[in-house]
Write a protein that holds these residues in place. Structure first.
Motif: not given
Length: 171
Positions: A40-43, A51-63, A94-106
Motif C-alpha cells: 500500500v502506498m499513496r495514489a 515494472h519490477d516492483i520487487a527491486h523497486a521496493m527497496l528504493d522507498y522507506p517502509w512503515l 501498529g496504528s493504521v491511522i498513523m501509517i495511513r497519514q504517513l503514506l499520504i504525506a510521502g
C-alpha cells in the motif's frame, strides 16, 4: 503483545487479529478467515509506474509494525524469498491511522490488508499492488483459555463466522 495482559486480566474478552505461531498456554486462538495483505502506498506513488516492483521496493522507506508481529515476519520472509536484503524500517507502528497519514504525506510503503484501508483505496487517496510474492495470514479470535462469551459476544462471533468466506469463494 501489549494486549495480552489486558486479555488475561479480563479487561479485554477477545481479540480479532493475526494468529500467532506460538501462544502462551493460558491463551487460545481460533481461525476466522484468511487475509491477503497488499503493498500500500499513496495514489500517484512512483512505484506504480515501475515494472519490477520487487527491486523497486527497496528504493522507498517502509512503515511497518514491529518485529514481533506476524505481518512483519511475513514481509521479511517475502524479501528473503526474493533474495533481497531486509532494509531498515525507519518507522515502526501498529496504528493504521498513523501509517495511513504517513503514506499520504510521502513516498513510504507498507504492507496491509486492503480491508484496513478500503475507504482510502476506494476514494483514490491510497493505491495498492499485489506483493511480488503472495502473502497470506490467518485472522482469528484470541481469548483466554476457558473463556465463555456473554450473549452479546456469542452473537458477534456467530455473525463473524457467518460472514466468513467459504473456501471455494476464497480466492
Amino acid at each position: 503483545s501489549e494486549l495480552a495482559g489486558p486479555l488475561r486480566d479480563g479487561e479485554i474478552d477477545m481479540l480479532l487479529g493475526a494468529l500467532r505461531e506460538e501462544l502462551p498456554p493460558d491463551l487460545g486462538q481460533e481461525p476466522a478467515f484468511e487475509d491477503r495483505p497488499a503493498l500500500v502506498m499513496r495514489a500517484g506513488h512512483p512505484i506504480l509506474k515501475r515494472h519490477d516492483i520487487a527491486h523497486a521496493m527497496l528504493d522507498y522507506p517502509w512503515l511497518l509494525p514491529d518485529r514481533s508481529t506476524p505481518l512483519r515476519r511475513y514481509w521479511e520472509a517475502m524479501l528473503r524469498t526474493l533474495d533481497l536484503p531486509v532494509p531498515h524500517v525507519g518507522i515502526e507502528g501498529g496504528s493504521v491511522i498513523m501509517i495511513r497519514q504517513l503514506l499520504i504525506a510521502g513516498d513510504g510503503l507498507t504492507m496491509l490488508s486492503p480491508d484496513q484501508v478500503s475507504v482510502e483505496l476506494n476514494s483514490g487517496i491510497l493505491a495498492s499492488l499485489p506483493p511480488p510474492v503472495p502473502v497470506h495470514r490467518t485472522i482469528g479470535i484470541i481469548t483466554r483459555t476457558g473463556w465463555r462469551p456473554t450473549r452479546a459476544e456469542a452473537a458477534l462471533l456467530e455473525k463473524l463466522y457467518e460472514a466468513r468466506p467459504s473456501p471455494e469463494n476464497d480466492s
